[in-house]
Scaffold this motif. Structure first.
Motif, PDB file in Angstrom:
ATOM      1  N   GLU A 164      18.073  15.286   7.285  1.00  0.00           N
ATOM      2  CA  GLU A 164      19.429  15.785   7.075  1.00  0.00           C
ATOM      3  C   GLU A 164      20.217  14.941   6.084  1.00  0.00           C
ATOM      4  OE1 GLU A 164      23.377  16.249   9.860  1.00  0.00           O
ATOM      5  OE2 GLU A 164      21.422  16.616  10.757  1.00  0.00           O
ATOM      6  N   GLU A 165      20.099  13.630   6.193  1.00  0.00           N
ATOM      7  CA  GLU A 165      20.870  12.736   5.313  1.00  0.00           C
ATOM      8  C   GLU A 165      20.522  12.968   3.842  1.00  0.00           C
ATOM      9  OE1 GLU A 165      23.759  10.212   4.177  1.00  0.00           O
ATOM     10  OE2 GLU A 165      23.429  10.992   6.192  1.00  0.00           O
ATOM     11  N   GLU A 166      19.264  13.231   3.546  1.00  0.00           N
ATOM     12  CA  GLU A 166      18.872  13.463   2.154  1.00  0.00           C
ATOM     13  C   GLU A 166      19.450  14.777   1.632  1.00  0.00           C
ATOM     14  OE1 GLU A 166      14.859  10.998   1.366  1.00  0.00           O
ATOM     15  OE2 GLU A 166      14.614  12.788   2.618  1.00  0.00           O
ATOM     16  N   ALA A 167      19.521  15.789   2.477  1.00  0.00           N
ATOM     17  CA  ALA A 167      20.127  17.060   2.072  1.00  0.00           C
ATOM     18  C   ALA A 167      21.615  16.870   1.763  1.00  0.00           C
ATOM     19  CB  ALA A 167      19.930  18.110   3.158  1.00  0.00           C
ATOM     20  N   GLN A 211      29.095  16.498  -7.407  1.00  0.00           N
ATOM     21  CA  GLN A 211      29.792  15.534  -8.271  1.00  0.00           C
ATOM     22  C   GLN A 211      29.459  15.778  -9.745  1.00  0.00           C
ATOM     23  OE1 GLN A 211      28.617  11.778  -6.494  1.00  0.00           O
ATOM     24  NE2 GLN A 211      30.527  11.653  -5.322  1.00  0.00           N
ATOM     25  N   ALA A 212      28.287  16.343  -9.997  1.00  0.00           N
ATOM     26  CA  ALA A 212      27.876  16.644 -11.372  1.00  0.00           C
ATOM     27  C   ALA A 212      28.462  17.963 -11.876  1.00  0.00           C
ATOM     28  CB  ALA A 212      26.353  16.674 -11.467  1.00  0.00           C
ATOM     29  N   GLY A 213      29.097  18.740 -10.985  1.00  0.00           N
ATOM     30  CA  GLY A 213      29.762  19.950 -11.436  1.00  0.00           C
ATOM     31  C   GLY A 213      29.456  21.219 -10.667  1.00  0.00           C
ATOM     32  N   ALA A 214      28.552  21.177  -9.702  1.00  0.00           N
ATOM     33  CA  ALA A 214      28.255  22.355  -8.883  1.00  0.00           C
ATOM     34  C   ALA A 214      29.391  22.586  -7.886  1.00  0.00           C
ATOM     35  CB  ALA A 214      26.940  22.170  -8.132  1.00  0.00           C
ATOM     36  N   VAL A 215      29.404  23.776  -7.299  1.00  0.00           N
ATOM     37  CA  VAL A 215      30.386  24.124  -6.277  1.00  0.00           C
ATOM     38  C   VAL A 215      29.617  24.494  -5.012  1.00  0.00           C
ATOM     39  CG1 VAL A 215      32.231  25.734  -5.636  1.00  0.00           C
ATOM     40  CG2 VAL A 215      31.985  24.989  -8.021  1.00  0.00           C
ATOM     41  N   ALA A 216      29.955  23.870  -3.890  1.00  0.00           N
ATOM     42  CA  ALA A 216      29.328  24.203  -2.607  1.00  0.00           C
ATOM     43  C   ALA A 216      29.943  25.495  -2.083  1.00  0.00           C
ATOM     44  CB  ALA A 216      29.531  23.072  -1.604  1.00  0.00           C
ATOM     45  N   VAL A 217      29.074  26.437  -1.659  1.00  0.00           N
ATOM     46  CA  VAL A 217      29.532  27.743  -1.170  1.00  0.00           C
ATOM     47  C   VAL A 217      28.750  28.135   0.073  1.00  0.00           C
ATOM     48  CG1 VAL A 217      30.305  28.605  -3.423  1.00  0.00           C
ATOM     49  CG2 VAL A 217      27.927  28.963  -2.703  1.00  0.00           C
ATOM     50  N   SER A 218      29.291  29.117   0.789  1.00  0.00           N
ATOM     51  CA  SER A 218      28.577  29.730   1.912  1.00  0.00           C
ATOM     52  C   SER A 218      28.112  31.123   1.490  1.00  0.00           C
ATOM     53  CB  SER A 218      29.492  29.837   3.136  1.00  0.00           C
ATOM     54  OG  SER A 218      30.467  30.838   2.917  1.00  0.00           O
ATOM     55  N   GLY A 219      27.201  31.685   2.254  1.00  0.00           N
ATOM     56  CA  GLY A 219      26.722  33.028   1.958  1.00  0.00           C
ATOM     57  C   GLY A 219      27.832  34.063   1.992  1.00  0.00           C
ATOM     58  N   ARG A 233      23.442  17.439  -1.998  1.00  0.00           N
ATOM     59  CA  ARG A 233      24.596  18.304  -2.247  1.00  0.00           C
ATOM     60  C   ARG A 233      25.737  17.506  -2.869  1.00  0.00           C
ATOM     61  NH1 ARG A 233      28.394  21.045   2.204  1.00  0.00           N
ATOM     62  NH2 ARG A 233      29.092  18.921   2.253  1.00  0.00           N
ATOM     63  N   LYS A 234      25.993  16.330  -2.349  1.00  0.00           N
ATOM     64  CA  LYS A 234      27.076  15.492  -2.882  1.00  0.00           C
ATOM     65  C   LYS A 234      26.833  15.157  -4.352  1.00  0.00           C
ATOM     66  CE  LYS A 234      29.562  11.202  -2.059  1.00  0.00           C
ATOM     67  NZ  LYS A 234      29.665   9.993  -1.233  1.00  0.00           N
ATOM     68  N   LEU A 292      22.893  22.621 -14.659  1.00  0.00           N
ATOM     69  CA  LEU A 292      24.181  22.097 -15.122  1.00  0.00           C
ATOM     70  C   LEU A 292      24.060  21.527 -16.533  1.00  0.00           C
ATOM     71  CD1 LEU A 292      25.388  20.402 -11.824  1.00  0.00           C
ATOM     72  CD2 LEU A 292      26.467  22.369 -12.960  1.00  0.00           C
ATOM     73  N   GLU A 293      22.998  20.782 -16.790  1.00  0.00           N
ATOM     74  CA  GLU A 293      22.780  20.213 -18.129  1.00  0.00           C
ATOM     75  C   GLU A 293      22.669  21.308 -19.184  1.00  0.00           C
ATOM     76  OE1 GLU A 293      19.274  17.863 -17.506  1.00  0.00           O
ATOM     77  OE2 GLU A 293      20.394  16.218 -16.570  1.00  0.00           O
ATOM     78  N   ALA A 294      22.122  22.453 -18.798  1.00  0.00           N
ATOM     79  CA  ALA A 294      21.951  23.569 -19.732  1.00  0.00           C
ATOM     80  C   ALA A 294      23.213  24.428 -19.865  1.00  0.00           C
ATOM     81  CB  ALA A 294      20.773  24.443 -19.291  1.00  0.00           C
ATOM     82  N   GLY A 295      24.273  24.097 -19.121  1.00  0.00           N
ATOM     83  CA  GLY A 295      25.548  24.776 -19.278  1.00  0.00           C
ATOM     84  C   GLY A 295      25.811  25.935 -18.330  1.00  0.00           C
ATOM     85  N   TYR A 296      24.988  26.094 -17.288  1.00  0.00           N
ATOM     86  CA  TYR A 296      25.200  27.167 -16.322  1.00  0.00           C
ATOM     87  C   TYR A 296      26.229  26.755 -15.274  1.00  0.00           C
ATOM     88  CZ  TYR A 296      21.147  29.376 -18.369  1.00  0.00           C
ATOM     89  OH  TYR A 296      20.278  29.956 -19.263  1.00  0.00           O
ATOM     90  N   GLU A 297      26.960  27.746 -14.744  1.00  0.00           N
ATOM     91  CA  GLU A 297      27.808  27.508 -13.574  1.00  0.00           C
ATOM     92  C   GLU A 297      26.878  27.507 -12.374  1.00  0.00           C
ATOM     93  OE1 GLU A 297      31.072  30.251 -13.029  1.00  0.00           O
ATOM     94  OE2 GLU A 297      31.305  30.414 -15.202  1.00  0.00           O
ATOM     95  N   LEU A 298      27.015  26.506 -11.516  1.00  0.00           N
ATOM     96  CA  LEU A 298      26.088  26.353 -10.401  1.00  0.00           C
ATOM     97  C   LEU A 298      26.832  26.381  -9.072  1.00  0.00           C
ATOM     98  CD1 LEU A 298      23.171  25.825  -9.508  1.00  0.00           C
ATOM     99  CD2 LEU A 298      23.689  23.382  -9.628  1.00  0.00           C
ATOM    100  N   TYR A 299      26.289  27.177  -8.134  1.00  0.00           N
ATOM    101  CA  TYR A 299      26.858  27.337  -6.800  1.00  0.00           C
ATOM    102  C   TYR A 299      25.768  26.983  -5.788  1.00  0.00           C
ATOM    103  CZ  TYR A 299      30.463  29.569  -9.463  1.00  0.00           C
ATOM    104  OH  TYR A 299      31.455  29.806 -10.385  1.00  0.00           O
ATOM    105  N   TRP A 300      25.989  25.907  -5.025  1.00  0.00           N
ATOM    106  CA  TRP A 300      25.030  25.355  -4.069  1.00  0.00           C
ATOM    107  C   TRP A 300      25.240  26.041  -2.728  1.00  0.00           C
ATOM    108  CZ3 TRP A 300      21.515  21.226  -4.679  1.00  0.00           C
ATOM    109  CH2 TRP A 300      21.033  20.628  -3.498  1.00  0.00           C
TER     110      TRP A 300
END
Length: 191
Positions: A136-139, A148-156, A143-144, A118-126
């Motif tokens: 589990e809580e750390e995972a 919040q920094a700009g990634a998008v959560a996605v499914s396969g 993701r959160k 994200l810092e380097a300017g890429y679009e990121l999909y988690w």
């Protein structure tokens, strides 16, 4: 933004044999990554894998590689692979600006890699169902934070169908025949 096969890269972080047994849902995450890796390969989306200190954590899980027909492997010492100059330079040279990211551990290497992208300017999909940690809580926290920094959560499935874009192409017919058939039931994960 919509994902496009011609501008995407699939990055799998540290699915290593010595680490997966202690990861909550680690083998399932690797299986999900392998499934999307097969789709990526069929659609000519580059597949890159990383290994963190493989001398101590082992190489990439063999069952993942067996189902993955084509990939590029990067070894790293930094937790975030963008800190490795050779990787960052190769990614910039690839011309790919959308990165679908998954791996272990979500709250360490995957998160730091994602923040670096994200810092380097890429679009990121988690890729949620293919990203896991020991706890589990750390995972979930990872993701959160990355989202919040700009990634998008996605499914396969979301990624696969966006890459395919339409149902009347030869690519869809080829991929559908091998990868998009109903899979065995999977546990629902929200990481």
């Amino acid at each position: 933004m919509r994902l496009k096969a011609e501008t995407s890269l699939f990055l799998m972080v540290d699915f290593q044999a010595g680490l997966l047994p202690v990861i909550d849902g680690g083998l399932q995450a690797a299986s999900e990554a392998a499934w999307l890796g097969g789709v990526a390969h069929e659609l000519n989306v580059p597949i890159w894998l990383t290994e963190q200190n493989p001398e101590k954590l082992g190489a990439t899980e063999p069952s993942l590689l067996q189902d993955l027909p084509g990939y590029r492997l990067w070894q790293k010492n930094h937790f975030g692979v963008m800190e490795e100059k050779a990787f960052a330079d190769a990614l910039a040279a690839s011309g790919r600006h959308q990165v679908v990211l998954c791996g272990t551990e979500a709250h360490i290497c995957v998160m730091q890699t994602g923040l670096g992208l994200l810092e380097a300017g890429y679009e990121l999909y988690w890729l949620t169902e293919a990203t896991a940690s020991r706890r589990e809580e750390e995972a979930k926290l990872a993701r959160k934070r990355v989202c919040q920094a700009g990634a998008v959560a996605v499914s396969g499935d979301m990624v696969a169908y966006e890459w395919l874009h339409r149902c009347d192409s030869e690519a869809f017919k080829r991929v559908h025949r091998h990868f998009l058939k109903p899979r065995s039931p999977r546990p629902v994960r929200f990481f």
